[in-house]
Design a protein around this motif. Sequence first.
Motif, PDB file in Angstrom:
ATOM      1  N   LEU A 114      -3.222 -10.152   9.517  1.00 54.94           N
ATOM      2  CA  LEU A 114      -3.198  -8.840   8.889  1.00 54.94           C
ATOM      3  C   LEU A 114      -3.309  -8.905   7.370  1.00 54.94           C
ATOM      4  CD1 LEU A 114      -2.887  -5.773   9.137  1.00 54.94           C
ATOM      5  CD2 LEU A 114      -0.403  -6.103   9.094  1.00 54.94           C
ATOM      6  N   ASP A 115      -2.625  -9.848   6.723  1.00 53.60           N
ATOM      7  CA  ASP A 115      -2.690  -9.919   5.262  1.00 53.60           C
ATOM      8  C   ASP A 115      -4.121 -10.155   4.796  1.00 53.60           C
ATOM      9  OD1 ASP A 115      -0.006  -9.421   4.933  1.00 53.60           O
ATOM     10  OD2 ASP A 115       0.557 -11.538   4.772  1.00 53.60           O
ATOM     11  N   ALA A 116      -4.836 -11.014   5.518  1.00 52.68           N
ATOM     12  CA  ALA A 116      -6.239 -11.253   5.169  1.00 52.68           C
ATOM     13  C   ALA A 116      -7.064  -9.994   5.370  1.00 52.68           C
ATOM     14  CB  ALA A 116      -6.800 -12.398   6.013  1.00 52.68           C
ATOM     15  N   ALA A 117      -6.729  -9.204   6.404  1.00 52.91           N
ATOM     16  CA  ALA A 117      -7.454  -7.961   6.652  1.00 52.91           C
ATOM     17  C   ALA A 117      -7.227  -6.970   5.520  1.00 52.91           C
ATOM     18  CB  ALA A 117      -7.024  -7.359   7.987  1.00 52.91           C
ATOM     19  N   LYS A 118      -6.012  -6.890   5.031  1.00 49.78           N
ATOM     20  CA  LYS A 118      -5.736  -5.976   3.914  1.00 49.78           C
ATOM     21  C   LYS A 118      -6.492  -6.408   2.663  1.00 49.78           C
ATOM     22  CE  LYS A 118      -1.194  -6.300   4.105  1.00 49.78           C
ATOM     23  NZ  LYS A 118       0.224  -6.011   3.781  1.00 49.78           N
ATOM     24  N   ASP A 119      -6.487  -7.702   2.381  1.00 47.39           N
ATOM     25  CA  ASP A 119      -7.188  -8.193   1.192  1.00 47.39           C
ATOM     26  C   ASP A 119      -8.689  -7.935   1.287  1.00 47.39           C
ATOM     27  OD1 ASP A 119      -4.801  -9.065   0.122  1.00 47.39           O
ATOM     28  OD2 ASP A 119      -5.056 -11.150   0.753  1.00 47.39           O
ATOM     29  N   ARG A 120      -9.248  -8.184   2.471  1.00 46.73           N
ATOM     30  CA  ARG A 120     -10.692  -7.987   2.618  1.00 46.73           C
ATOM     31  C   ARG A 120     -11.042  -6.504   2.563  1.00 46.73           C
ATOM     32  NH1 ARG A 120     -14.931 -11.787   5.611  1.00 46.73           N
ATOM     33  NH2 ARG A 120     -13.983 -13.082   3.983  1.00 46.73           N
ATOM     34  N   ALA A 121     -10.209  -5.669   3.137  1.00 48.67           N
ATOM     35  CA  ALA A 121     -10.461  -4.232   3.081  1.00 48.67           C
ATOM     36  C   ALA A 121     -10.508  -3.755   1.636  1.00 48.67           C
ATOM     37  CB  ALA A 121      -9.391  -3.477   3.861  1.00 48.67           C
ATOM     38  N   PRO A 151     -11.204  -1.433  10.269  1.00 50.60           N
ATOM     39  CA  PRO A 151     -10.469  -2.664  10.542  1.00 50.60           C
ATOM     40  C   PRO A 151     -10.440  -2.909  12.046  1.00 50.60           C
ATOM     41  CG  PRO A 151      -8.920  -0.881  10.169  1.00 50.60           C
ATOM     42  CD  PRO A 151     -10.298  -0.278  10.089  1.00 50.60           C
ATOM     43  N   GLU A 152     -11.135  -3.924  12.509  1.00 43.94           N
ATOM     44  CA  GLU A 152     -11.286  -4.161  13.941  1.00 43.94           C
ATOM     45  C   GLU A 152     -10.085  -4.892  14.521  1.00 43.94           C
ATOM     46  OE1 GLU A 152     -12.213  -3.176  16.625  1.00 43.94           O
ATOM     47  OE2 GLU A 152     -14.258  -3.870  17.008  1.00 43.94           O
ATOM     48  N   ALA A 172      -0.657  -0.182   7.669  1.00 36.51           N
ATOM     49  CA  ALA A 172      -0.760  -1.152   6.577  1.00 36.51           C
ATOM     50  C   ALA A 172      -2.136  -1.110   5.925  1.00 36.51           C
ATOM     51  CB  ALA A 172      -0.461  -2.555   7.103  1.00 36.51           C
ATOM     52  N   ILE A 173      -3.182  -0.961   6.718  1.00 35.26           N
ATOM     53  CA  ILE A 173      -4.527  -0.830   6.154  1.00 35.26           C
ATOM     54  C   ILE A 173      -4.650   0.490   5.391  1.00 35.26           C
ATOM     55  CG2 ILE A 173      -6.994  -0.671   6.681  1.00 35.26           C
ATOM     56  CD1 ILE A 173      -5.884  -3.462   7.112  1.00 35.26           C
ATOM     57  N   ARG A 174      -4.056   1.538   5.956  1.00 35.59           N
ATOM     58  CA  ARG A 174      -4.079   2.832   5.272  1.00 35.59           C
ATOM     59  C   ARG A 174      -3.458   2.723   3.876  1.00 35.59           C
ATOM     60  NH1 ARG A 174      -7.003   6.446   5.068  1.00 35.59           N
ATOM     61  NH2 ARG A 174      -7.024   5.384   3.091  1.00 35.59           N
ATOM     62  N   GLU A 175      -2.375   1.965   3.778  1.00 33.38           N
ATOM     63  CA  GLU A 175      -1.698   1.804   2.489  1.00 33.38           C
ATOM     64  C   GLU A 175      -2.503   0.935   1.533  1.00 33.38           C
ATOM     65  OE1 GLU A 175       2.662   0.335   0.754  1.00 33.38           O
ATOM     66  OE2 GLU A 175       2.249   0.298   2.911  1.00 33.38           O
TER      67      GLU A 175
END
Length: 303
Positions: A170-177, A190-191, A201-204
């Motif tokens: 998840l942390d990597a997903a947030k950074d990439r987003a 986010p898949e 978390a992605i929304r934030e």
Amino acid sequence: MLSTTVTPSEKRQALRAGLASGTLQRFPGAFTPLTAPLIQQLGFEGVYISGAVMAAELGLPDIGLTTLTEVAQRGREISRMTDLPTLIDADTGFGEAMNVARAVHELEDAGVSGLHLEDQVNPKRCGHLDGKEVVSLDRAVQRIAAAVSARRDADLVIMARTDIRGVRGLDAAKDRAKALEAAGADAIFPEAMASLEEFAAIREAVQVPILANMTEFGKSALFTHQQLQDVGVNIAIHPVSLLRIAMGAIERELQGLRDTGTLDGAVERMQTRARLYELNDYAAYSAFDEGVFDFEVPGAEPR
């Protein structure tokens, strides 16, 4: 008749307005052009065009074998059948930066309202299967930057899909987003999020709209539309659902035909001829045809 009278530009503006509305946008996947007007008539906000479905209809697995020509053609066929905005799956962009740019032009010309590009390595895999690989951050950003630079209609929505959650967490997903947003993505897909908390978390992490993929048999539970809206999701897609429903029914009824020799017992479960004619606007075609044949050239001598 023949096609929607709502222009691609108007539909793109509608998609942007919907994403900014604060109300979850519901996009079932149309697996044929005929399902698009049905989605519209039943009150959904938009139509999704799934890469997995396009591949399946060709008898192919969802591993990036469909071509840009095939995808653009399907996008055109479905988009012309509805007044609603359409969002299409552009896989990895069919190549690198210049290929991505051409894909954007072809899909714009097809009349879609938005497209999403993912950060998987070719050959890609279904986003909810294990064994995926993602490209480097630089390569992922280049794809989005190329798409944003290439579009001619500023209202075309360029969405960035990232599959990195299933690879690095998840942390990597947030950074990439965040990086994809900085590259110009209008929205983030986010898949394979594992929970509502992960969507939150992605929304934030980003300011742009986010998408939830509510595909059956996947990594994500099938959350309700209200649950998704409550954590800040802006758009939910149901990409393969209608194909699965239809193919399940087809297989069951074929088994019945094989076993009994008739489909008489299945007629009550079929779409009626009258309903089919409503969806494809048969009456309008008939009226147009009659008008053409009844037309008389002013001042012409009868023959």
